[in-house]
Each structure stands twice: as C-alpha cells, then as structure tokens.
Design an enzyme around this catalytic site. Structure first.
Site, PDB file in Angstrom:
ATOM      1  N   ASP A 146      -5.520  24.536  22.529  1.00 36.14           N
ATOM      2  CA  ASP A 146      -5.595  25.772  21.745  1.00 36.14           C
ATOM      3  C   ASP A 146      -4.306  26.592  21.815  1.00 36.14           C
ATOM      4  OD1 ASP A 146      -8.252  25.405  20.841  1.00 36.14           O
ATOM      5  OD2 ASP A 146      -9.003  26.046  22.781  1.00 36.14           O
ATOM      6  N   HIS A 192      -8.414  24.377  31.621  1.00 33.02           N
ATOM      7  CA  HIS A 192      -9.408  23.566  30.917  1.00 33.02           C
ATOM      8  C   HIS A 192     -10.455  23.085  31.907  1.00 33.02           C
ATOM      9  CE1 HIS A 192     -11.071  20.138  28.606  1.00 33.02           C
ATOM     10  NE2 HIS A 192     -10.770  20.892  27.564  1.00 33.02           N
TER      11      HIS A 192
END
Length: 461
Positions: free
Chosen positions: A398, A339
């Site tokens: 996700d 991320h």
C-alpha cells in the site's frame, strides 16, 4: 444529487417515530464484553495465534504468502515471498516483462487452472475473456444508474449480485458452471467498476456521463484505462504498469480477510455471485483493501509539512508527530508500514518500487517517490525507538500503490475497486477449491458468557 437524496429521506421519514436515542443507550449497555474475557477463555482474537500468525483453518494449493519461519516457538523474519500455485510471483513478473507481454490474463489462468498456459491455451483464454467482457443489455442503466452510490465498492458488489439475475442457471454448483461464472465475473468486473465511477461522477459532481464499451482486441488493464478515462487514451507504459499492479494483487493466500470471507460463504453452498460480492464487501474495509487510501491521505499530510524530501531529520520529526497522534488522522499509525505476514520485505512492494520509479520521474513524481523511500527507510528504527520494541518491519504494497495509481491518473475513489478487480481471480480460485475439496461448512466456536436470566413479565420490568 445531494438535494435529491435529502428530499427522498424526508419523503420516506415517519413522523412520531419514537425516541431513537433511547435505543442507542440500550445498545451501548448490550454490547459490552470485558477485555479480560478474551484472555480468560484463551480466545484467539482475529483468529491469530499469540505470536501473530494465523490460526490454521484449512489447506490450499492456490497461493501462499511467506514472511517468517517459526522454529521451536521462535519467530524468525525472512525475506517475503508470494507464490501463485507454487510459482514465485516475482519470477512470473520478470518473465512476462522480459518478453514485453501483459501478464494479468496469464496470472488468472494460472490461479484458476493450476498451471502456466501454453501459447494456444492463453490465446483461447484471452478470447473467452474478451467475449464475456460486455455487460448484459441495459445492465448499466438498470443496475448501476438507477440508484447511484457514493461507494464504488458497494456498487460493484451490487453489480456482481445482479449478474445472478442474468444467469439462466445461477445456483448450479457444478465445476463447469462455477468456472463459467467465475470467468464471467473476472471479465466483467473492470467494466462494472469503471461504469460505476462514471455514474458516480455524474450523479454527485455533475460531470458529463461518459460510458465506453470494452474492446475485444485489448486486455483487462488496457480496457480498464480506456473505459475509465473520458478521452479513452492511454500509453503502453501506463497500461503495462497497471497490468503489473493487477498481477501483484491477484492473490495472497487463503487467510486474508476477503479471501477467507469468500471461502466461508462458499463453504455454505451459496452461489458464486453471493460469495464474490461478500469478498468485495470485506475488501472495502479500511483495515483491508481500503488501507491504500489511508496511505495516500497520510502521504499528502507528510508532503504538505515537509520542506525538503532529502532531509531525513525533518521527515523523522514529522513521522514522530504522527506516532504521538499529534499529526495525521490521530491514529498514531504510519500507514503503509508493517504487515501481518511479511517481516523483512513485501515482495509486492519490492516489485512495484522496481517498476514504477522510471515512470514516476518521467511524470514529475520523482520527489514524491523519494519521500516514500524515506518513509520506508526511516520508519522501522523510529517506530522501534518510540515503542521500545525490536520489531522487524517493512513497507507493504500500500505504501507505493497509491502513488502508482496517482501517476496513472486513477482517482482515489478507484484505488480499492482496482484492488478488487485484481483480486477477483484469486477469490474465484479459492471459491472453487473450497467448494469442491473441503466440503464442510466453516463454523468456528464462540464462548457464550451471558449469565442465565429468568423471564420477567412486562408489567414487572
């Protein structure tokens, strides 16, 4: 539906329309910038600093995503933390889960008004949302059904833009009117999304067109499942898990692409509907909200090629093939890992994982859950060994959200729309904050590198 579209294309085509290929060739030459130009002028591509952190473009009271500390130029990884108006998102979730309540409406109130509501304030806000959830007369027929779209996100953006036409005072940017518009969009967007999907199924796959109305006595998560499903049925456990998904994706600071898009548009003085529609367009991108679909596609690929979800060596071998671009979509990326902000952990992924495992086992997705855990565990050391780096990497939201949506029987086409339904409350808070506090149009600089040219008459070119 496909035949009808092809007929329309043929009817609208123009004979002797010229050589489009020549235009493409010219465009290939026109849109070239040497990579070294970005370094020569110290351009911060993606508005990122050399250490990967975002260029500071403003201040906000709405939300904050925290994943590392920079001290004396060194980036130190820390456990991820996501705050909504200063409140730890994980603590908010633990609070309403412990009290066996739904949390999205409370979260939306917090983001819009900057404080946790009292019982009476929450009940009033919920009642206002319920009263505004119903779409205008013939909205579905005139806006959503008239020109079906293969993209639910595009249809949602069109739907939000169309609400402008039903507003008696759409360009009024007073705080009172802007707040009213925002609450209206938060309430209606789940219905617009669900109806858009129903139209899509009917137009493109010949399915029965089931259009259900919202109920005033249930909340956003419950209404979404009720309207989306042909049967209109859902369990309390399903609705609560979806509600949790909506809470963890409601806000993520001012710098994420869609929120920044909303703030850029808002800084120009444009109307609320244009700003939120633009944010939806940003979220659609595969590098932003569309990433959850990429994760699910990758997961299906891994699952098809793995015999034993408990065999780490087998899983690692296949993940290595993905890194080598020998498997998956050829990108060399293990989607759902890493991320831009979070390093040691993504609090959203942590909360999803903690709250989804029980339902996963009950619904027969226990092995799928184990496989995701294996991917989360194996990828960081495998990635660093393959790349020769020492990057601290965690699973992002996700990785688990796709499986959760699948467990809830939410079709793949609705993964990113559901993200938008959740994030719109954060967008609205940032829009109001940008418009009423910054009061300056956002306009970053771009270094022009085209050399000066002299005009050449047409006959001499």
């Amino acid at each position: 539906m496909t035949d009808r579209l092809n007929i329309n294309i043929k009817e609208n085509s123009v004979t002797n329309c010229g050589d489009f290929g020549a235009l493409v060739g010219a465009a290939k030459e026109a849109y070239v910038i040497p990579p070294k130009a970005f370094d020569s002028y110290y351009i911060k591509k993606g508005l990122r600093e050399p250490d990967g952190s975002g260029v500071t473009a403003g201040v906000t009271n709405v939300g904050n995503a925290h994943g590392y500390v920079i001290s004396e130029g060194e980036k130190t990884p820390v456990e991820g933390k996501l705050e909504y108006r200063g409140y730890d998102m994980t603590e908010l979730i633990r609070g309403f889960v412990a009290e066996e309540r739904y949390g999205f409406e409370e979260c939306a109130y917090l983001l819009l008004f900057g404080k946790l509501p009292t019982k009476e304030e929450l009940e009033n806000f919920v009642a206002i949302l319920a009263s505004r959830r119903h779409l205008p007369y013939r909205f579905t027929e005139d806006v959503l059904m008239s020109v079906p779209s293969s993209s639910i996100m595009n249809k949602m953006a069109i739907g939000v833009l169309s609400l402008y036409s039903y507003d008696d005072n759409p360009d009024d940017t007073s705080l009172e009117n802007m707040l009213s518009q925002c609450i209206d969009i938060i309430a209606k967007l789940p219905v617009i999304a669900a109806h858009s999907y129903a139209v899509y199924r009917s137009a493109y796959f010949g399915k029965s067109l089931n259009l259900h109305k919202a109920h005033d006595d249930i909340g956003s998560a419950q209404n979404f499942l009720r309207i989306l499903r042909s049967s209109k049925k859902f369990t309390e456990e399903e609705a609560r898990l979806l509600d949790l998904c909506m809470v963890i994706q409601a806000e993520h600071g001012g710098g994420n692409n869609s929120t920044f898009t909303c703030r850029v548009l808002s800084s120009s003085g444009t109307d609320t509907y244009s700003a939120i529609s633009g944010a939806i367009g940003s979220l659609k991108g595969p590098l932003h909200g569309g990433a959850n679909i990429k994760v699910q596609e990758m997961f299906d690929c891994v699952k098809e090629n793995i015999k034993d979800v408990n065999d780490d060596e087998e899983i690692a071998a296949f993940l290595t093939k993905i890194l080598k671009k020998e498997a998956g979509d050829g990108s060399g990326l293990i989607y759902g890992m890493g991320h831009a902000v979070y390093t040691r952990s993504d609090p959203r992924a942590v909360m999803l994982k903690q709250n989804a495992e029980k339902l996963a086992i009950e619904k027969g997705y226990g092995d799928d859950f184990k496989l995701l855990e294996a991917i989360e565990r194996i990828t960081p050391p495998l990635f660093n060994s393959f790349k020769g780096t020492d990057r601290v990497m965690c699973a992002n939201v996700d990785l688990y959200s796709g499986l959760v949506y699948r467990m809830l029987d939410i079709p793949t086409e609705m993964y990113t729309p559901l993200f938008a339904i959740s994030r719109v409350s954060g967008w609205c808070a940032h829009r109001i904050e940008e418009f009423h506090t910054a009061k300056k149009i956002i306009r970053p600089g771009y270094k022009a590198i085209a050399k000066e040219q002299k005009y050449i008459p047409l006959e001499e070119r």
